[in-house]
Structures are given as structure tokens and as C-alpha cells.
Design an enzyme around this catalytic site. Structure first.
Site, PDB file in Angstrom:
ATOM      1  N   ARG A   5      -2.569  10.826   6.395  1.00 22.83           N
ATOM      2  CA  ARG A   5      -2.065   9.513   7.094  1.00 22.83           C
ATOM      3  C   ARG A   5      -2.287   8.280   5.617  1.00 22.83           C
ATOM      4  NH1 ARG A   5      -6.777   5.491   6.780  1.00 22.83           N
ATOM      5  NH2 ARG A   5      -7.863   6.666   5.717  1.00 22.83           N
ATOM      6  N   GLN A  12      -7.805  14.927   4.548  1.00 27.23           N
ATOM      7  CA  GLN A  12      -6.583  14.177   3.052  1.00 27.23           C
ATOM      8  C   GLN A  12      -7.707  13.519   2.350  1.00 27.23           C
ATOM      9  OE1 GLN A  12      -6.016   9.316   4.038  1.00 27.23           O
ATOM     10  NE2 GLN A  12      -4.485  10.521   3.583  1.00 27.23           N
ATOM     11  N   ARG A  69      -1.166   9.504  -0.433  1.00 24.84           N
ATOM     12  CA  ARG A  69      -1.635   9.938  -0.640  1.00 24.84           C
ATOM     13  C   ARG A  69      -1.681  11.491  -1.053  1.00 24.84           C
ATOM     14  NH1 ARG A  69      -6.714   6.493   2.044  1.00 24.84           N
ATOM     15  NH2 ARG A  69      -5.784   4.770   1.460  1.00 24.84           N
ATOM     16  N   HIS A 110      -8.078  11.793  -0.747  1.00 27.16           N
ATOM     17  CA  HIS A 110      -8.125  10.805  -1.829  1.00 27.16           C
ATOM     18  C   HIS A 110      -7.912  10.551  -3.038  1.00 27.16           C
ATOM     19  CE1 HIS A 110      -7.265   6.166  -2.294  1.00 27.16           C
ATOM     20  NE2 HIS A 110      -7.639   6.234  -1.444  1.00 27.16           N
ATOM     21  N   HIS A 155     -12.013  12.585   1.908  1.00 24.31           N
ATOM     22  CA  HIS A 155     -11.742  11.537   2.484  1.00 24.31           C
ATOM     23  C   HIS A 155     -11.572  10.806   3.885  1.00 24.31           C
ATOM     24  CE1 HIS A 155     -10.987   6.223   2.125  1.00 24.31           C
ATOM     25  NE2 HIS A 155      -9.652   6.902   2.417  1.00 24.31           N
ATOM     26  N   GLU A 174      -7.532   2.138  -2.821  1.00 27.75           N
ATOM     27  CA  GLU A 174      -5.836   2.211  -2.745  1.00 27.75           C
ATOM     28  C   GLU A 174      -5.431   1.029  -3.805  1.00 27.75           C
ATOM     29  OE1 GLU A 174      -3.728   4.538  -0.504  1.00 27.75           O
ATOM     30  OE2 GLU A 174      -1.814   3.426   0.019  1.00 27.75           O
ATOM     31  N   LEU A 205     -14.658   5.675  -3.665  1.00 26.52           N
ATOM     32  CA  LEU A 205     -13.773   5.335  -3.642  1.00 26.52           C
ATOM     33  C   LEU A 205     -13.696   4.786  -4.553  1.00 26.52           C
ATOM     34  CD1 LEU A 205     -11.679   6.362  -1.615  1.00 26.52           C
ATOM     35  CD2 LEU A 205     -11.876   4.251  -0.388  1.00 26.52           C
ATOM     36  N   PHE A 239       0.774  -1.246   0.142  1.00 27.59           N
ATOM     37  CA  PHE A 239       0.108  -0.010  -0.175  1.00 27.59           C
ATOM     38  C   PHE A 239       0.863   1.444   0.309  1.00 27.59           C
ATOM     39  CE2 PHE A 239      -4.506   0.723   1.027  1.00 27.59           C
ATOM     40  CZ  PHE A 239      -5.083   0.760   0.112  1.00 27.59           C
TER      41      PHE A 239
HETATM   42  C1  LIG Z   1     -14.715   4.430   0.722  1.00 30.38           C
HETATM   43  C2  LIG Z   1     -13.317   3.966   2.339  1.00 30.38           C
HETATM   44  C3  LIG Z   1     -12.470   3.399   2.312  1.00 30.38           C
HETATM   45  C4  LIG Z   1     -12.274   3.322   3.451  1.00 30.38           C
HETATM   46  N1  LIG Z   1     -10.554   2.052   3.561  1.00 30.38           N
HETATM   47  C5  LIG Z   1     -10.048   2.553   3.888  1.00 30.38           C
HETATM   48  C6  LIG Z   1      -8.654   1.128   4.589  1.00 30.38           C
HETATM   49  O1  LIG Z   1      -9.007   0.475   3.197  1.00 30.38           O
HETATM   50  N2  LIG Z   1      -8.279   1.067   5.479  1.00 30.38           N
HETATM   51  C7  LIG Z   1      -8.380   1.740   6.417  1.00 30.38           C
HETATM   52  O2  LIG Z   1      -7.501   1.543   7.621  1.00 30.38           O
HETATM   53  N3  LIG Z   1      -8.813   3.171   6.517  1.00 30.38           N
HETATM   54  C8  LIG Z   1      -9.981   2.780   5.420  1.00 30.38           C
HETATM   55  N4  LIG Z   1     -10.921   4.066   5.521  1.00 30.38           N
HETATM   56  C9  LIG Z   1     -10.526   5.036   7.257  1.00 30.38           C
HETATM   57  C10 LIG Z   1     -11.460   4.508   7.309  1.00 30.38           C
HETATM   58  O3  LIG Z   1     -12.758   3.390   6.901  1.00 30.38           O
HETATM   59  C11 LIG Z   1     -13.088   4.882   8.299  1.00 30.38           C
HETATM   60  O4  LIG Z   1     -11.518   6.443   8.991  1.00 30.38           O
HETATM   61  C12 LIG Z   1     -12.730   4.398   9.686  1.00 30.38           C
HETATM   62  O5  LIG Z   1     -13.629   3.732   9.423  1.00 30.38           O
HETATM   63  C13 LIG Z   1     -13.446   5.372  10.508  1.00 30.38           C
HETATM   64  O6  LIG Z   1     -14.067   4.514  12.159  1.00 30.38           O
HETATM   65  P1  LIG Z   1     -14.799   5.297  13.121  1.00 30.38           P
HETATM   66  O7  LIG Z   1     -14.653   4.008  13.763  1.00 30.38           O
HETATM   67  O8  LIG Z   1     -13.889   6.073  13.427  1.00 30.38           O
HETATM   68  O9  LIG Z   1     -15.774   6.053  12.676  1.00 30.38           O
HETATM   69  P2  LIG Z   1     -17.403   5.116  11.652  1.00 30.38           P
HETATM   70  O10 LIG Z   1     -16.771   3.516  11.014  1.00 30.38           O
HETATM   71  O11 LIG Z   1     -17.965   5.921  10.765  1.00 30.38           O
HETATM   72  O12 LIG Z   1     -17.972   5.033  13.077  1.00 30.38           O
HETATM   73  C14 LIG Z   1     -18.969   6.462  13.133  1.00 30.38           C
HETATM   74  C15 LIG Z   1     -19.804   5.988  14.086  1.00 30.38           C
HETATM   75  O13 LIG Z   1     -20.672   7.139  14.596  1.00 30.38           O
HETATM   76  C16 LIG Z   1     -21.692   7.282  14.745  1.00 30.38           C
HETATM   77  N5  LIG Z   1     -22.293   8.814  15.264  1.00 30.38           N
HETATM   78  C17 LIG Z   1     -21.927   9.813  14.405  1.00 30.38           C
HETATM   79  N6  LIG Z   1     -22.067  10.736  14.984  1.00 30.38           N
HETATM   80  C18 LIG Z   1     -23.064  10.326  15.576  1.00 30.38           C
HETATM   81  C19 LIG Z   1     -24.174  10.776  17.039  1.00 30.38           C
HETATM   82  N7  LIG Z   1     -24.216  12.361  16.220  1.00 30.38           N
HETATM   83  N8  LIG Z   1     -24.726  10.905  17.378  1.00 30.38           N
HETATM   84  C20 LIG Z   1     -24.705   8.920  17.723  1.00 30.38           C
HETATM   85  N9  LIG Z   1     -24.293   8.306  16.419  1.00 30.38           N
HETATM   86  C21 LIG Z   1     -23.042   8.521  15.485  1.00 30.38           C
HETATM   87  C22 LIG Z   1     -21.804   6.623  13.635  1.00 30.38           C
HETATM   88  O14 LIG Z   1     -23.720   5.950  13.348  1.00 30.38           O
HETATM   89  C23 LIG Z   1     -21.041   5.410  13.503  1.00 30.38           C
HETATM   90  O15 LIG Z   1     -22.047   4.539  13.555  1.00 30.38           O
HETATM   91  C24 LIG Z   1     -11.800   4.124   5.056  1.00 30.38           C
HETATM   92  C25 LIG Z   1     -12.398   5.098   4.323  1.00 30.38           C
HETATM   93  C26 LIG Z   1     -13.726   4.941   3.270  1.00 30.38           C
HETATM   94  C27 LIG Z   1     -15.201   5.911   3.686  1.00 30.38           C
END
Ligand SMILES: Cc1cc2nc3c(=O)[nH]c(=O)nc-3n(C[C@H](O)[C@H](O)[C@H](O)COP(=O)(O)OP(=O)(O)OC[C@H]3O[C@@H](n4cnc5c(N)ncnc54)[C@H](O)[C@@H]3O)c2cc1C
Ligand code: SF4
Ligand code: SF4
Ligand code: FES
Ligand code: FES
Lengths: 248, 576, 246
Positions: free
Chosen positions: B385, B235, B285, B237, B350, B254, B251, B122
Site C-alpha cells: 500500500r 506491510q 514502504r 512500515h 503497520h 512517513e 509509528l 509521500f
Molecule cells: C499510526 C498509524 C498512522 C497511519 N497513518 C496513515 C496515513 O497517514 N494515511 C493513511 O492513508 N493511512 C494511515 N494509516 C492507516 C490507516 O489509519 C488505517 O488503515 C485506517 O485508519 C483503518 O481504518 P478502518 O476504518 O478500516 O479501521 P479502524 O479505524 O481501525 O476502525 C476499526 C473499528 O472496528 C472496531 N472493531 C474491531 N473489531 C471489532 C469487533 N470484534 N467488534 C466490534 N467492533 C470491532 C474497532 O473498535 C474500531 O472502531 C495509519 C495507521 C497507523 C496505525
């Protein structure tokens, strides 16, 4: 830009009917885009579930022209343009509002399924050929379209006795996990009512992840239930070998 | 006192059911705390489900030479040394164990020949390091965590949005929320709170993020007095879809480049030669995104304003097996068969590197009882990142946050809720129904997105940023006047109204930080200050609330111990 | 538990679902009528060296113990095999029981119990019919090989080819059976942890490949059986003469 009429269900638990909206169609547009257009310009309170808009989260399920689909993966240009497009909520679950249904029943069923339990003294090595099968099932995005289309739920309302294809897929994934150490055959037969499934394959037809639900998950699970409960010879063999269940 | 509201009590309240939130909940539960998890969407639909490429962990299953030191070094260099060194160290140390733990909870990663977890290359990682499942790693991760949590018996409040954190003196006391389904209010009382609400992408029109990414966690905590850090680092992407319009921003993982995909401009040149001849497509990125942007701006872009990403030189079967979702995504949404022709790609908003300032060991925010993990927190990724470092971040710091929050809760008595705060929470949500519907939240949202894209995008200037600030003020004004038709029953217009409040606060924080940082570093590129500036390299931008004012100040980047400094200096270059 | 908008769903035109089931009704119907008639006919099943597959294995031709058509003695085997076959179950539940007539098309409400009660719970014996089918296949292969022998000399007639193609299709149908796939490999959770795991994995892979085409083999073999019998009957009754190729 050409326009199309959407007939969208508007209503709630009390009932409702479809309402017509005119939406301009742009290239590559999907049904969810059209719904967003309606939200932005015509009905700000139109209730729709969605998250990823990429067919990965399984939130945006609805019935488009009578077919259960992910609205974010249904191209407008794949639908006949000369007729209105009808968009209804999933029929097998109670409507909350408009296209949003109450799918909490699914989460309740899921709770009945005992999770992964590794065999004692597991060495954490697995061959790709052993996980291939299970990875197919793990693709499930829980869109619940299969649950929605399954006639056992849709027409016969067996929500109390029947787990539905989604959860047969889930159990199959656990049962075929190369390192899992427990059997869920009794659960399948009793609590999840696998016998209600008459393998008519509608679940497979609608699965957006193209999981071969019936052939690869349900039928093998039916066979395992036979192993455990309906095959006298295997029962005898187990008795002789002093085994409790058919696991090898 | 609050018999009027549905109330739930938990030792630990986790806001967010993505990877970070669920991992935190599992850990807090394991520590014996009673745990509630709140999320805006259904369980299992959080952003984490969309992650594609993989989880970075130096397990050395494929490249034996890899270990935590190289992972640490890559992360720091990728982040242009603005990262909190201790977070990067903990992360590199613990990621492997966290991944193995997932496997023990039932996750099934792709395998090596000898049966171990397969890892792929990656951008920015010196070794093959990303544990993956085809291109649906996030799904595997969230499903595993979700099932584990359900088995352990977490209480999940789905489709419930928190609009306000409640306080007791200077510590947190709970949260005020509404059910999306019926619009009723609900009060959570908790001894400690873990924020895991993810990022801010919906402030931009072209983004890979979903409607959930409105910066709620950051805004909620900020309102409570917590500090935000490094908010200028958003960031972009490099590879989002650019055509057709409906899928713009979606997306393109990568992993396409990780598996050998090549970038070309319309002349057929592999233009990365000009920007990073050593790492080419697998550069970080920020570099690739700027490269594509520049190619397009200088007239060498594709028909719809992007670059070409091509993997069709690989066998079709291989592409379909390794990148199945990409294959289907392009075939179904763009009529492009990626095993035969190139994809059109361009930068898309992203990930948020900035966020809540946390303690590296415990993930504690600067408000007692408040913890934060995942994308909502800052520090690990610095100015940029690396791919795959987010999923591992969620696991490592999610667990730490859950642990610390449970420990904290054990030592605390129940806080008292303040009825006045709750009444305020209710008032700010309901007032909108009393207004004459004129402007809708949708219109204000669209204008904010356009503003952020045009003025606070990939390349920034003082002039743009200043006019962005005035613009944001004007939008806040407009938000004070919007109306929402309909009822409180599942009303997306109303939901957006609630989210807009967060987005505006966050947009302001991003803009202010971007304005302050007079240099270019990582994801932050100033056309008027194109060079990296060593003094700025030692400063984090900190934002906090002072009354109703947003104040910004600098705080020195924590000094790294000598042995880590030598570690970083080892081996030549590559840290472009 | 059902949505509150049943009338709304019912109003959507669901297309002509009967066009989906019509071929199944016609195909299975025609075959059943023909097969029943032929089974009771008890004549024209032998046209040296060809034996009609409806009558193989040939038992008690001379009616020592069984006064009726010898086909009736054995047809239960193939009939049971097909009737409990997972594919045919799908086909006739949809086409004959309208359970459901097509996907997302409403069916009438009544007390539905799927395969949980008598008689359909008996479908679970499918694997025993599958074991029995092995016996039949052995005989049919024997018949097909025997069809190369014309009065002690090697030869090939059109009938030889008909019987050969038929038994090959039947073998494919059999090999793509779900129960077979399960018993030979599918039931294992971990191929690499089992004795002969590699062999069983390749077997399972092969059977799975065939299994994807089970429906195709189900239909083609059904037609080939009918045609083979029809050919033998035509020759046996003297309506046509066998075409000798070699
Ligand atoms: C398309 C895509 C591909 C990606 N691919 C990769 C990858 O291959 N490798 C990698 O390391 N990272 C990747 N990322 C980044 C990574 O997926 C995210 O940064 C990560 O999943 C974020 O996780 P999190 O647990 O912080 O939040 P999330 O999984 O987004 O969870 C947020 C949670 O908070 C809740 N929430 C938000 N606001 C409120 C509120 N006001 N009240 C109650 N609940 C709330 C939401 O409902 C949700 O349940 C990718 C991101 C995207 C968008
Ligand atoms: S095959 Fe079974 S589970 Fe699937 S739709 Fe048909 S009856 Fe339901
Ligand atoms: S099995 Fe397929 S149709 Fe059913 S929930 Fe999963 S992805 Fe959806
Ligand atoms: S919005 Fe995620 S699947 Fe359609
Ligand atoms: S499943 Fe059709 S023959 Fe066994």
C-alpha cells in the site's frame, strides 16, 4: 532493574480501594507500560482503557499521584522513585471498574451542540490565517482530562447545567470556523452553562494537547456571549442595523 | 426466542467505528436505512484517529499535472500489479470528491496560498498528493465523520465486541456481541452488515497498531464462509520507533520523509542510494523497510538496531509546525529533540493489504448481505500500500459499502435468528471461566507475537513458515486450555481471550498464503524465492473455510481493460 | 454524578496547594491595604512635576464639591477594570474564594453558581471598564509626559522614569486585555472575508501575543502603580528628594 510500588485503585460502582503492585522500571517506561506489566503478570483482570499508546487517542486518562494525566505519556522517571505511585480513575465520572470510568455523559453533551453549518452560497476557499485558530481546537483528542479536573464538575457536580471545557473548545471551533453560518451563543449561555466557568484555568493546565482552553476558547466565547446578551450598546447597534445576531 | 438477551434491530449493522465504518454508516443513513454502529472502543478512538500523514487524492491543488490517471498508475505500480484494477480506478476517481465532502462537513485541512487544500509529497506518489492537517490528519477525519454521524442520528454501541456473525441459511442475519463494561451478551439483528474492523497488527510484537487490531472482522467473516484474499501481504512500515523499549514500534510518520527527512546508517551513508537511487527516501514502504532491515542485519545499524532518520537540517520552527506530534512524541517519550538530532527508526508491523475479498463496485463479500470496507477488505492495495491511500480507501469504499448495504437491506425481509448459533456464541465465551486458570491469554498472545515476528516477518522461508504452522496449531491447543481469573466485569484478560481466537485464525491464514506464494513481491519477501515471478503476478491467493479446514487456492487476477493497460505502460519505469 | 471513590481520591497527598495561592494572597492583600490607605489619605500626591497615578486625573483638588480625598472620585475606574479582569478573576477566585484552591484539590461543597448570578454576573461588564481605562491611560500618558517638564524646561528626574515605566506597563496590561483582543479582531470568524481584514488580523495577532503574557503585565503594572505612588509620596512628603538626572 529498580522496582517501584504502584498503588492502583481496584473496585467498581460499589466501591473499592487501592492495591499495591511491585513493578520493575525499565528505561523510558511510561505509567501505561507499568499498568500493562501488572495486567500481564499480577492482575490479568485489571481494567484499563488505552488504544494508541502515543498520546493521540485520549483513552488512557487517569490520576497519577493526584494529577490528571494521560498514562501513556507519563514517564515513570518523571515521578519520584522513592515513593509509591498512586493511580486512580478520573474522579468526575462514575467508576465502571478499576481505572475505567463511565464517560458517556460527555457524548450526551456533545449531542446538544449543533454541528457545522456552512453559510449559504459558500465558496470552499479558506486562508491558512483563518483556520490557524480553529486548528488549535481541533487538536483535541477527547481525553476528558479537562472535564475531570474542572471544579464545576469535579467538586460541584454540575453535570446537568454545565458542558465543560472540552465542549467549550468544540463550540469555539465551530464558532470560529470561517465558513460556519450559525451562532451558538445562546447555547453556550443556557444549555452549556458557560457562566459557571470561573476561568480558573485548571483545564488549560492539564490539557495534553496544550490547547490554551481558557484563553483562546473559553474567554473568547464568554466575550461572544457578552456581545449577544450583556452589551447594551452592541444590542442597540444591532437593532439599528436590523440584524438579528452579532455575526459579521 | 431470545428474550434472554438484549436485542437490537437495524437494517444495516456497521461493525467498526473507524473511518470506513463511520463513512458507511453516514451513507446508509442517507439512504434511509436505520443504522447501528458497534465498536470495541469508545467513539472517536478507532485506529483512524492515529493516522498522521494524510489522505491521498489527485486534486492537483499543488501539482497541477496530477490527475486520477497518475494516481491510479502509482497505486497499481506500488501494489506490484496485484491490485484489483477496478478498485484502484474507482479509488483514484472518487478520492477527491470524498475529501471535498469532508471539508463540507467541517474538516479543516492545511491550506495553500490561494485558500485550497494543501497537499504534500509521500512515498510512491509521483505528485504532491496528500491532503493533511499537520501530522494529525486521522484525528481531523474521524472527528468530522463522528460529528456528522452524531448529527444525523446514528446509534452507536460503544465498547461492545462482536464475537460471532449470525446467519440465516447462507445470508447474514446479525451479530452476537458482549458489552466490555459488564460482560453481558447482546444480539444484533440486521438485514445487512458492513464489516469495518481494520487490521491485524497485534499478531506481531513490534507494531504501530493498538490492541484493537486483532483481525476480528476477517476471522468473523471467514467463519461465516467469506473468502479471504492476499493474506500474505502484511506491510511493515519502515519507520517505527526502536527506543526506549516501551515505545518500540510506535509509528514515525512517513511525512517526516515527505517533508525532507533523510535516512542514514551508522556510518553516515544515505544507504537508500543502494536500494532505490531514484526515489531514495521516498521509495515505497516495502523497499525502505527491507533496506533498513538489511542495513541492520549487515551491521550498519544504529545502537538499538535501527537506522537514523534526520530532519534537523530543516528550520526548527518548520519542523514543529509541520510535524508537531512527532516533535512531542520524541521529546516526551525518547528524550530526543528532532529539530536537533536524528531519530532512531526501524520497521514496524503497520498495515494489512490482504483481507476480505470484495466486489469493487459494492464492497460486497462472498456471503450475501455481508459487506466490507477499509483495512479489513483486500484488493485495492495489492502487494503493497502507498501511504495516504488508506484514508482515501476508507472514504471511497466506506461510502460504497454503506450505500450497497442499505440498498440490499431495502430489498430483503427480516432474517430469522438461530437460537442454536446464539447459544454456541455464549458457550464459547463462557467456558473459559470454568477452566482452572493455568496458562493466561497474555502468555499465549506473547508467544504468538514472537512466533509471527520470527517466522512470518519481513523475510520469509519455507522452513520458517512450516514451523510457524505447527507452532500456531500448538498455540490453538493451548488456547483451548487457558483460564481467566476474575468476573465478566470489564475484564481485559477475558477480552484478550476473545481476540485470540481471531488472531490465531488470521495468523494461520497469513502463514498459509505466505507459504503458497513462491516468489517475492511487494511486502512479501521470500529468501528462498527472491525473484518476482510473472505467473504468480497473475494469481491472488484465496482462503476459505471448508468445515473446520482452512483451504487455499489461487484465483486469476482480474484482467484490466486495454486502455488502462496502456495507461499503466505510459511513462518510463519508477515501478521498482 | 460523581465517582464512587471519594475517600480514595481524598487520601492522595495533593501537595501544598497553599504555596500556590500564598503569593497571590500576599500580593493582592498588601496592595489593597496600601492603596486603601493612600486613597483615603488625600495628601502627598503631587510633587511637581509628578502626579501620583492614584490621583490621576486630578478632580476637584480644592474640595468645592467633594470633601474627601480626590482619589476616591476616580479609583473606581482602575479598580473596576482590574476587578473584572479575566486574569485577576482567576487569581482571586482561587486565592480568596478557594474556588478551587488548586487544580484537582477538593473544595468545600456549597451552592456554587460561578458567574451566572449576582454579583459575579457583573463581570460581564469588563469591556466597559476597558473603554474607561482608555481615558485613564490618556491622562497617565499626559502625566508622564508632563513629568519631563520642570518649570517650563525639559528635564528628567528619577520620578520621570518611574512614571514613564509605569504608564508603559499599564499600557501593556491594557493592550493584552482579553476584551480588547476580542473586540479588535477576535470576534471575526473570517479575517480574509472582512473589510480591513488583513489589518485586523495583524492587530489580533499582535494583541494575542501580548495576551499570552497578560498575567505578567497584570502583576508588574500593579506593582509599578504602587511604586510610582510611593515614590511621589516620598518626594512630596519631603522624606527624600527627587534625583534629577538631566
Ligand atoms: C499510526 C498509524 C498512522 C497511519 N497513518 C496513515 C496515513 O497517514 N494515511 C493513511 O492513508 N493511512 C494511515 N494509516 C492507516 C490507516 O489509519 C488505517 O488503515 C485506517 O485508519 C483503518 O481504518 P478502518 O476504518 O478500516 O479501521 P479502524 O479505524 O481501525 O476502525 C476499526 C473499528 O472496528 C472496531 N472493531 C474491531 N473489531 C471489532 C469487533 N470484534 N467488534 C466490534 N467492533 C470491532 C474497532 O473498535 C474500531 O472502531 C495509519 C495507521 C497507523 C496505525
Ligand atoms: S477555566 Fe473554567 S472550564 Fe476550565 S477548569 Fe476552570 S472553571 Fe472549569
Ligand atoms: S481539550 Fe485538551 S484536555 Fe480537554 S479533552 Fe481535549 S485534549 Fe483533553
Ligand atoms: S493510549 Fe491513546 S492517548 Fe494514551
Ligand atoms: S482581561 Fe485583564 S484587563 Fe481585560
Amino acid at each position: 532493574m529498580p522496582e517501584v510500588t504502584l498503588k492502583i485503585f481496584r473496585g467498581d460502582r460499589e466501591g473499592g480501594q487501592t492495591a499495591d503492585y511491585q513493578v520493575p522500571v525499565s528505561p523510558g517506561m511510561v505509567v501505561l507500560d507499568a499498568l500493562h506489566y501488572v495486567q500481564k503478570h499480577l492482575a490479568p483482570d485489571l481494567a484499563v482503557r488505552w488504544n494508541c499508546k502515543a498520546g493521540r487517542c485520549g483513552s488512557c486518562s487517569a490520576e497519577v499521584n493526584g494529577r490528571p494525566r494521560l498514562t501513556c505519556k507519563t514517564r515513570m522517571d518523571s515521578l519520584p522513585g522513592d515513593r509509591p505511585v498512586t493511580i486512580l480513575p478520573m474522579k468526575s465520572f462514575p467508576v465502571i471498574k478499576d481505572l475505567v470510568t463511565d464517560v458517556s455523559w460527555n457524548y450526551k453533551v456533545n449531542k446538544k451542540i449543533p454541528g457545522f453549518k456552512p453559510r449559504p452560497k459558500t465558496e470552499w476557499k479558506m486562508r491558512q490565517e483563518d483556520v490557524d485558530r480553529v486548528q488549535e481546537f481541533r487538536k483535541c483528542i477527547e481525553c476528558f482530562l479537562c472535564q475531570n479536573v474542572c471544579h464545576v464538575l469535579r467538586d460541584h457536580g454540575k453535570h446537568e447545567q454545565f458542558g465543560g471545557p472540552r465542549f467549550f473548545v468544540r463550540v469555539a471551533a465551530l464558532e470560529m470556523h470561517p465558513l460556519d453560518g450559525i451562532s451558538r451563543a445562546a447555547l453556550l449561555k443556557n444549555e452549556l452553562g458557560l457562566g459557571f466557568c470561573n476561568i480558573t484555568k485548571c483545564c488549560t493546565e492539564v490539557c495534553p494537547e496544550e490547547i490554551h482552553i481558557t484563553d483562546n476558547a473559553i474567554i473568547p466565547m464568554k466575550e461572544r456571549v457578552v456581545d449577544e446578551f450583556y452589551d447594551p450598546v452592541l444590542k442597540l447597534v444591532r437593532r439599528i442595523r436590523g440584524e438579528k445576531s452579532a455575526r459579521e | 426466542m431470545n428474550g434472554k438477551y438484549e436485542t437490537h434491530e437495524h437494517d444495516v449493522l456497521v461493525i467498526g467505528a473507524g473511518g470506513a465504518g463511520l463513512r458507511a454508516a453516514i451513507e446508509a443513513l442517507a439512504q434511509g436505512a436505520s443504522v447501528g454502529v458497534v465498536s470495541k472502543s469508545l467513539l472517536g478512538k478507532a485506529h483512524t484517529v492515529m493516522a498522521e500523514g494524510g489522505i491521498a487524492a489527485a486534486m492537483a491543488n499543488v501539482d497541477a499535472a496530477d490527475d486520477w490517471r497518475t494516481h491510479f498508475r502509482d497505486t497499481m505500480r506500488g501494489g506490484k500489479l496485484l491490485n484489483h484494477w477496478r478498485m484502484a480506478q474507482i479509488h483514484a476517481h472518487e478520492a477527491g470528491d470524498r475529501v471535498r465532502e469532508l471539508e463540507q462537513w467541517g474538516a479543516l485541512f492545511d491550506r495553500t496560498e490561494d485558500g485550497r487544500i494543501l497537499q504534500r509529497a509521500f512515498g510512491g506518489h509521483s505528485f504532491k498528493r496528500l491532503c493533511h492537517v499537520g501530522d494529525r490528519t486521522g484525528l481531523e477525519m474521524i472527528r468530522t465523520l463522528q460529528d456528522r454521524g452524531v448529527q444525523m442520528g446514528i446509534d452507536v454501541y460503544m465498547e461492545c465486541t462482536v464475537t460471532r456473525l449470525l446467519t440465516d441459511g447462507d445470508r447474514v442475519a446479525g451479530a452476537f456481541a458482549y458489552w466490555r463494561e459488564n460482560g453481558r451478551f447482546v444480539v444484533f439483528k440486521a438485514k445487512s452488515i458492513v464489516l469495518a474492523t481494520g487490521g491485524i497488527g497485534k499478531a506481531y510484537p513490534v507494531t504501530s497498531n493498538s490492541w484493537e487490531y486483532t483481525g476480528d472482522g476477517m476471522a468473523l467473516a471467514y467463519a461465516t464462509g467469506a473468502e479471504l484474499m492476499d493474506m500474505e501481504f502484511v506491510q511493515f512500515h519502515p519507520t517505527g520507533m526502536v527506543w526506549p523499549p516501551g515505545v518500540q514500534g510506535l509509528l514515525v510518520t512517513e511525512a517526516v520523509r515527505g517533508e525532507g527527512g533523510l535516512l542514514r546508517n551508522k556510518l553516515g551513508e544515505r544507504f537508500m542510494q543502494r536500494y532505490d537511487p531514484q526515489r531514495m527516501e521516498l521509495s515505497t514502504r516495502d523497499v525502505v523497510a527491507r533496506a533498513i532491515y538489511t542495513e541492520v542485519r549487515e551491521g550498519r545499524g544504529s545502537e538499538h538496531g535501527g537506522a537514523f532518520l534526520d530532519i534537523s537540517h530543516k528550520p526548527a520552527e518548520y519542523v514543529k509546525r509541520k510535524l508537531p506530534s512527532m516533535y512531542h512524541q520524541f521529546l516526551e517519550l525518547a528524550d530526543v529533540d528532532i529539530t536537533r538530532s536524528a531519530m532512531e527508526v526501524g520497521p514496524t508491523c503497520h498495515y494489512m493489504m490482504g483481507g476480505l475479498r470484495v466486489d469493487p463496485e459494492t464492497a460486497a463479500c462472498t456471503v450475501p448481505g455481508l459487506f466490507a470496507a477499509g483495512e479489513v477488505a483486500a484488493g485495492l492495495h495489492g502487494a503493497n500500500r502507498l501511504g495516504g491511500n488508506s484514508l482515501s480507501d476508507l472514504l471511497v469504499f466506506g461510502r460504497r459499502a454503506g450505500f450497497a448495504a442499505a440498498e440490499y437491506a431495502k430489498k430483503q425481509s427480516w432474517p430469522a435468528l438461530d437460537p442454536a448459533e446464539i447459544a454456541q456464541g455464549e458457550g464459547e465465551m463462557l467456558c473459559v471461566f470454568e477452566r482452572q486458570a493455568g496458562d493466561t491469554p497474555y502468555a499465549v498472545h506473547a508467544d504468538l507475537q514472537q512466533l509471527m515476528q520470527n517466522l512470518v516477518g519481513i523475510f520469509r522461508t519455507e522452513e520458517d513458515l512450516k514451523s510457524a504452522l505447527t507452532g500456531i496449531e500448538r498455540l490453538k491447543d493451548r488456547m483451548g486450555r487457558v483460564g481467566v481469573p476474575g468476573t465478566r466485569m470489564f475484564n481485559p484478560g477475558w477480552h484478550l481471550y476473545a481476540d485470540m481466537k481471531s488472531m490465531l485464525a488470521i495468523a494461520e491464514a497469513v502463514t498459509r498464503s505466505a507459504l503458497a506464494r513462491k516468489e517475492s513481491r511487494g511486502a512479501h519477501s521470500r529468501l528462498d524465492y527472491p525473484k518476482t515471478d510473472a505467473t504468480w503476478g497473475e494469481q491472488n491467493n484465496i482462503i476459505r473455510r471448508h468445515g473446520s479446514e482452512m483451504v487455499l487456492e489461487q484465483s486469476p487476477v482480474p484482467k484490466m481493460p486495454a486502455e488502462l493497460q496502456t495507461l499503466l505502460a505510459e511513462e518510463k519505469g519508477a515501478g521498482a | 454524578m460523581a465517582s464512587t471513590s471519594p475517600t480514595v481520591h481524598a487520601a492522595v497527598p495533593t501537595g501544598s496547594w497553599w504555596t500556590q495561592i500564598a503569593p497571590v494572597v500576599l500580593g493582592l492583600g498588601a496592595f489593597s491595604v496600601y492603596a486603601t490607605w493612600r486613597a483615603f489619605e488625600g495628601a502627598y500626591f503631587w510633587a511637581s512635576p509628578y502626579l501620583s497615578p492614584f490621583y490621576s486625573p486630578l478632580l476637584d483638588v480644592h474640595h468645592h464639591y467633594w470633601p474627601y480625598s480626590p482619589a476616591l472620585l476616580i479609583l473606581g475606574g482602575p479598580l473596576g477594570f482590574r476587578a473584572t479582569c479575566y486574569y485577576y478573576r482567576k487569581a482571586y477566585y482561587r486565592a480568596f474564594f478557594l474556588d478551587p484552591p488548586a487544580c484537582a484539590v477538593a473544595e468545600r461543597k456549597r451552592n456554587y453558581c460561578g458567574e451566572t448570578r449576582f454579583p459575579f454576573i457583573l463581570q460581564n461588564v469588563h469591556r466597559y471598564f476597558m473603554y474607561l481605562a482608555i481615558v485613564f491611560l490618556v491622562f497617565l500618558w499626559h502625566d508622564a509626559l508632563h513629568a519631563f517638564v520642570f518649570a517650563d524646561r525639559f528635564g528628567v528626574g528619577l520620578g520621570t522614569l518611574v512614571l514613564l515605566v509605569n504608564v508603559m506597563l499599564l499600557t501593556l496590561y491594557f493592550s493584552s486585555c482579553h476584551s480588547l483582543r476580542h473586540l479588535l479582531g477576535g470576534k471575526l470568524d473570517c479575517f480574509s472575508c472582512t473589510n480591513f481584514g488583513n489589518a485586523r488580523h495583524s492587530t489580533w495577532r499582535g494583541l494575542s501575543f501580548l495576551n499570552e503574557h497578560h498575567m505578567l503585565f497584570a502583576w508588574t503594572s500593579l506593582f509599578s502603580v504602587g511604586l510610582a505612588d510611593f515614590y511621589v509620596r516620598l518626594v512630596s512628603s519631603g522624606a527624600i528628594r527627587d534625583l534629577r538626572l538631566l
